[in-house]
Enzyme design. Structure first.
Site, mmCIF file in Angstrom:
data_model
loop_
_atom_site.group_PDB
_atom_site.id
_atom_site.type_symbol
_atom_site.label_atom_id
_atom_site.label_comp_id
_atom_site.label_asym_id
_atom_site.label_seq_id
_atom_site.Cartn_x
_atom_site.Cartn_y
_atom_site.Cartn_z
ATOM 1 N N GLY A 50 0.954 -1.200 0.074
ATOM 2 C CA GLY A 50 0.136 0.099 -0.058
ATOM 3 C C GLY A 50 1.116 0.907 0.005
ATOM 4 N N GLN A 55 2.814 10.064 0.774
ATOM 5 C CA GLN A 55 4.484 9.430 1.051
ATOM 6 C C GLN A 55 5.022 9.688 0.233
ATOM 7 O OE1 GLN A 55 2.264 5.545 2.312
ATOM 8 N NE2 GLN A 55 4.282 5.351 3.170
ATOM 9 N N CYS A 97 5.923 0.429 8.349
ATOM 10 C CA CYS A 97 5.477 1.504 7.234
ATOM 11 C C CYS A 97 6.500 2.092 6.226
ATOM 12 C CB CYS A 97 4.773 2.696 7.871
ATOM 13 S SG CYS A 97 4.405 4.215 6.872
ATOM 14 N N LEU A 98 6.653 2.110 5.252
ATOM 15 C CA LEU A 98 7.597 2.485 4.330
ATOM 16 C C LEU A 98 8.203 3.836 4.745
ATOM 17 C CD1 LEU A 98 6.198 1.560 0.935
ATOM 18 C CD2 LEU A 98 7.841 0.193 2.133
ATOM 19 N N HIS A 139 -4.383 1.617 7.381
ATOM 20 C CA HIS A 139 -3.281 2.049 7.469
ATOM 21 C C HIS A 139 -2.977 3.208 6.522
ATOM 22 C CE1 HIS A 139 1.183 1.793 8.046
ATOM 23 N NE2 HIS A 139 1.339 2.302 7.111
ATOM 24 N N GLU A 140 -3.525 3.149 5.346
ATOM 25 C CA GLU A 140 -3.470 4.077 4.120
ATOM 26 C C GLU A 140 -4.280 5.277 4.581
ATOM 27 O OE1 GLU A 140 -0.760 3.493 2.629
ATOM 28 O OE2 GLU A 140 -0.744 1.614 3.090
ATOM 29 N N HIS A 143 -2.915 7.488 6.672
ATOM 30 C CA HIS A 143 -1.808 8.539 6.137
ATOM 31 C C HIS A 143 -2.339 9.879 5.559
ATOM 32 C CE1 HIS A 143 2.176 6.548 6.162
ATOM 33 N NE2 HIS A 143 1.783 5.365 5.829
HETATM 34 NI NI NI Z 1 2.623 3.467 6.003
#
Ligand code: NI
Length: 190
Positions: A50, A55, A97-98, A139-140, A143
């Site tokens: 995702g 991000q 998380c990235l 999660h997204e 963000h």
């Molecule tokens: Ni994330």
């Protein structure tokens, strides 16, 4: 041609903004369609399951998702202006998380969610499910509201064992309770 965008990390102010709603007229803009293509490429390259526009430093309400091998039933999708229309149950699982590279933590989320939004053509869509898919959707959407999982998670720690390093990739966040850890090690994600 799509190109890789830079994934920004915790500390960058864009990650903390409430992202702006997308005007459906914007979907006709080639630059917006380019953003979506770039987000898919960047998500797969990471690799992650995702990715939210903030991000890649774009404060707009859009995210991409593709559970890939983890769940073939939930393939590539882009959701614009997502909104929860149903939430049920609660479950705790390990998440990463990235934008918070190399860390994992335990977070409690809804077990099932249904989300309405628009696809890249402006058609209304509804995504719903449980497990990893539900976790990733939440999660997204966090963000898009300037929220990182570390704000809610407990026991945030550097990913150490191989399983945790896999989990540290964006919401590779197996929707499994800690008690089921052993089965994760023999399981899929990387
Ligand atoms: Ni994330």
């Amino acid at each position: 041609m799509p190109y890789l965008r830079k994934i920004i990390t915790d500390g960058d102010p864009t990650l903390r903004k409430v992202a702006k709603k997308v005007d459906p007229a914007e979907l006709d803009d080639p630059l917006f369609q380019q953003l979506i293509d770039d987000m898919f490429l960047t998500m797969y390259d990471a690799p992650g399951i995702g990715l939210a526009a903030p991000q890649v430093d774009v404060s707009k309400r859009v995210f991409t998702i593709d559970l890939q091998d983890d769940d073939p039933a939930h393939g590539p999708a882009v959701v614009i202006n997502p909104k929860f229309v149903d939430t049920r149950g609660e479950i705790e699982a390990t998440e990463g998380c990235l934008s918070v590279r190399g860390f994992v933590g335990e977070i409690t989320r809804y077990e099932f969610v249904a989300v309405n939004g628009l696809d890249r053509n402006g058609t209304k869509i509804r995504l719903e499910g449980d497990g990893l898919f539900a976790r990733c959707l939440q999660h997204e959407i966090d963000h898009l509201n300037g929220v990182l999982y570390i704000d809610k998670a407990k026991n945030v720690r550097p990913a150490q064992i191989e399983e945790e390093v896999g989990t540290a990739e964006e919401a590779q966040a197996e929707a499994r309770a800690d008690a089921n850890r052993e089965s994760v090690e023999s399981g899929a994600s990387g």
